[in-house]
Every structure is written in structure tokens, then in C-alpha cells.
Design a protein around this motif. Sequence first.
Motif, mmCIF file in Angstrom:
data_model
loop_
_atom_site.group_PDB
_atom_site.id
_atom_site.type_symbol
_atom_site.label_atom_id
_atom_site.label_comp_id
_atom_site.label_asym_id
_atom_site.label_seq_id
_atom_site.Cartn_x
_atom_site.Cartn_y
_atom_site.Cartn_z
ATOM 1 N N ASN A 1 10.036 6.026 4.353
ATOM 2 C CA ASN A 1 8.895 6.239 3.453
ATOM 3 C C ASN A 1 8.791 5.133 2.404
ATOM 4 N N GLY A 2 9.488 4.013 2.645
ATOM 5 C CA GLY A 2 9.546 2.940 1.668
ATOM 6 C C GLY A 2 8.346 2.005 1.716
ATOM 7 N N ILE A 3 8.434 0.960 0.905
ATOM 8 C CA ILE A 3 7.310 0.040 0.716
ATOM 9 C C ILE A 3 6.867 -0.600 2.021
ATOM 10 N N ARG A 4 7.810 -1.160 2.782
ATOM 11 C CA ARG A 4 7.417 -1.880 3.992
ATOM 12 C C ARG A 4 6.750 -0.957 5.016
ATOM 13 N N ALA A 5 7.293 0.237 5.184
ATOM 14 C CA ALA A 5 6.713 1.171 6.154
ATOM 15 C C ALA A 5 5.303 1.581 5.738
ATOM 16 N N MET A 6 5.111 1.849 4.448
ATOM 17 C CA MET A 6 3.799 2.285 3.993
ATOM 18 C C MET A 6 2.780 1.139 4.018
ATOM 19 N N VAL A 7 3.235 -0.074 3.701
ATOM 20 C CA VAL A 7 2.328 -1.225 3.767
ATOM 21 C C VAL A 7 1.903 -1.471 5.213
ATOM 22 N N LYS A 8 2.821 -1.286 6.136
ATOM 23 C CA LYS A 8 2.481 -1.464 7.551
ATOM 24 C C LYS A 8 1.388 -0.482 7.969
ATOM 25 N N ILE A 9 1.495 0.765 7.512
ATOM 26 C CA ILE A 9 0.473 1.776 7.813
ATOM 27 C C ILE A 9 -0.863 1.384 7.193
ATOM 28 N N MET A 10 -0.812 0.943 5.922
ATOM 29 C CA MET A 10 -2.047 0.577 5.235
ATOM 30 C C MET A 10 -2.750 -0.596 5.918
ATOM 31 N N LYS A 11 -1.977 -1.603 6.310
ATOM 32 C CA LYS A 11 -2.587 -2.783 6.921
ATOM 33 C C LYS A 11 -3.147 -2.491 8.316
ATOM 34 N N ALA A 12 -2.640 -1.417 8.952
ATOM 35 C CA ALA A 12 -3.160 -1.042 10.270
ATOM 36 C C ALA A 12 -4.365 -0.111 10.162
ATOM 37 N N SER A 13 -4.688 0.336 8.946
ATOM 38 C CA SER A 13 -5.809 1.261 8.755
ATOM 39 C C SER A 13 -7.140 0.535 8.907
ATOM 40 N N PRO A 14 -8.151 1.177 9.516
ATOM 41 C CA PRO A 14 -9.484 0.567 9.637
ATOM 42 C C PRO A 14 -10.113 0.241 8.290
ATOM 43 N N GLY A 15 -9.726 0.951 7.265
ATOM 44 C CA GLY A 15 -10.323 0.721 5.951
ATOM 45 C C GLY A 15 -9.639 -0.368 5.135
ATOM 46 N N TYR A 16 -8.586 -0.970 5.681
ATOM 47 C CA TYR A 16 -7.844 -1.987 4.921
ATOM 48 C C TYR A 16 -8.687 -3.244 4.730
ATOM 49 N N THR A 17 -8.642 -3.793 3.535
ATOM 50 C CA THR A 17 -9.321 -5.059 3.241
ATOM 51 C C THR A 17 -8.341 -6.022 2.600
ATOM 52 N N THR A 18 -8.555 -7.295 2.838
ATOM 53 C CA THR A 18 -7.699 -8.313 2.224
ATOM 54 C C THR A 18 -7.811 -8.270 0.707
ATOM 55 N N PHE A 19 -9.027 -8.015 0.213
ATOM 56 C CA PHE A 19 -9.214 -7.924 -1.244
ATOM 57 C C PHE A 19 -8.330 -6.820 -1.828
ATOM 58 N N GLY A 20 -8.377 -5.650 -1.180
ATOM 59 C CA GLY A 20 -7.545 -4.547 -1.667
ATOM 60 C C GLY A 20 -6.069 -4.867 -1.571
ATOM 61 N N GLY A 21 -5.660 -5.533 -0.468
ATOM 62 C CA GLY A 21 -4.264 -5.916 -0.322
ATOM 63 C C GLY A 21 -3.812 -6.875 -1.396
ATOM 64 N N GLU A 22 -4.686 -7.839 -1.714
ATOM 65 C CA GLU A 22 -4.357 -8.779 -2.783
ATOM 66 C C GLU A 22 -4.268 -8.060 -4.125
ATOM 67 N N ASP A 23 -5.156 -7.094 -4.335
ATOM 68 C CA ASP A 23 -5.144 -6.345 -5.589
ATOM 69 C C ASP A 23 -3.846 -5.548 -5.740
ATOM 70 N N LEU A 24 -3.320 -5.029 -4.613
ATOM 71 C CA LEU A 24 -2.057 -4.292 -4.632
ATOM 72 C C LEU A 24 -0.844 -5.217 -4.649
ATOM 73 N N GLY A 25 -1.074 -6.490 -4.362
ATOM 74 C CA GLY A 25 0.044 -7.434 -4.313
ATOM 75 C C GLY A 25 0.806 -7.400 -3.008
ATOM 76 N N ILE A 26 0.136 -6.967 -1.917
ATOM 77 C CA ILE A 26 0.822 -6.874 -0.622
ATOM 78 C C ILE A 26 0.346 -7.941 0.355
ATOM 79 N N GLU A 27 -0.431 -8.909 -0.135
ATOM 80 C CA GLU A 27 -0.824 -10.057 0.674
ATOM 81 C C GLU A 27 -0.072 -11.281 0.141
ATOM 82 N N ALA A 28 0.706 -11.915 1.009
ATOM 83 C CA ALA A 28 1.476 -13.086 0.581
ATOM 84 C C ALA A 28 0.580 -14.310 0.513
ATOM 85 N N ASP A 29 0.669 -15.060 -0.593
ATOM 86 C CA ASP A 29 -0.118 -16.284 -0.732
ATOM 87 C C ASP A 29 0.391 -17.377 0.202
#
Length: 207
Positions: free
Chosen positions: A82-110
Motif C-alpha cells: 500500500n506504499g507510494i510506489r504501488a499507489m503511484v503505479k495504480i494512479m498512472k495506469a488510471s484513464p483519468g491520469y494526467t501529466t499535469f496532475g502527476g507533476e502537481d503531486l510530484g510523481i513525474e520525474a523531470d
Amino acid sequence: MAKNNFLPDTLAGLDSWAENFLAKLPTYAAAFGLSPAQVTALTNLVTAQRTAYIALLTATANYHAKVDEAKVKRVDSISSSNGIRAMVKIMKASPGYTTFGGEDLGIEADTPPPLPDNLQATIKAKVLPDNTVRITCVMDIADTYNVYCKRGAETEFTFIGYSTAPKFIDARPKLNGAPEKREYKTVLVIKNTEVGNASDPTTVIIG
């Protein structure tokens, strides 16, 4: 002939010396010219120093226990089911995921992180006034780092500790009363595994 260097130059050595000194002082105090008031004042000062040293040892032990606890909690928060990596993986696989939202959460690597095998620790060592040695290590993406040292006539580096903070203190007393050469190096650690190359050795002299 009186000796000018009868006092140990480390906290540990001074504590052992003070224990013997306080135990035997009453036997010699009067004959050696100390009044009861002077004995009391001196005893209070030396006892306060010993109490502070014991508190330091306790705080150091507590610090290392908290470091170990923080390392375990960090691994759990990042890598558990239930940790960060597992939950981020779920979020990034979601149809509603956006790069903007990922950047806002800090889960998109520059930029891609450096490869662990290419890492090399960078360190500095400094002798402090109490003859302890402060090691400063640039950790990069590492979780922690291991510290190795050889001193005196030693020919091989040996492991002396680790740290999750940029600074590490080597509080070991000298092997003898003479000035002592110490050579240090560190190796970065990711997920409890040493990675990359050891730092270039750095040398200090403890007087």
C-alpha cells in the motif's frame, strides 16, 4: 616531576579517569591540601561532567535506534503493498491520469535518476576540538552510506558505522597517546545494498 598531560583527551577516557579520581579523592584530599568545601565543589563539577557524558551516550543510542526505525518506516512507506510506489503505479495506469496532475503531486520525474552503478560518494573529514572526527558525505540518491576507516598501523579499511544524514561522527578514542593518522572512505547504500564506487580516501591527523 609533574605531568602536564595526565588528563585523557577524549570524553570516554576522561569519564574513566574521573570515576577513579572521585572514588579515591576523599582518601588524599586533606593530606594534599584540599578543604572539605573545595572537595565538594570539585566533586560537583566532575560529577556534572560525568552526568552530561552519560546523557550523551544515551542520546547517541537513542539516535541510532531512531535512525534504524526511520529506515524501516521509509522502506514500508515506499515499497509496501500500500506504499507510494504501488499507489503511484495504480494512479498512472488510471484513464483519468494526467501529466499535469502527476507533476502537481510530484510523481513525474523531470530527469532520469543516475544509475546506481555510476554513483560515487564524495566526503570530507574534519577533526573537531574534542578529538572526534566529523565525516561529511554527499549522498546523491542514496538512502544512506557506510563509513570505513583504517588508522595507525592498520593496512585494511574496516566498517565503523553508517548514517542516513550527511554528517557522521567518529568518536572512537585514539589507540594510544601519540598523534594518530586516520584514513576514511564511504560507500553509498540503496535498499541496504552498497552501490557504485567508494569515495576517494581522505586523511586526518588526531593530535
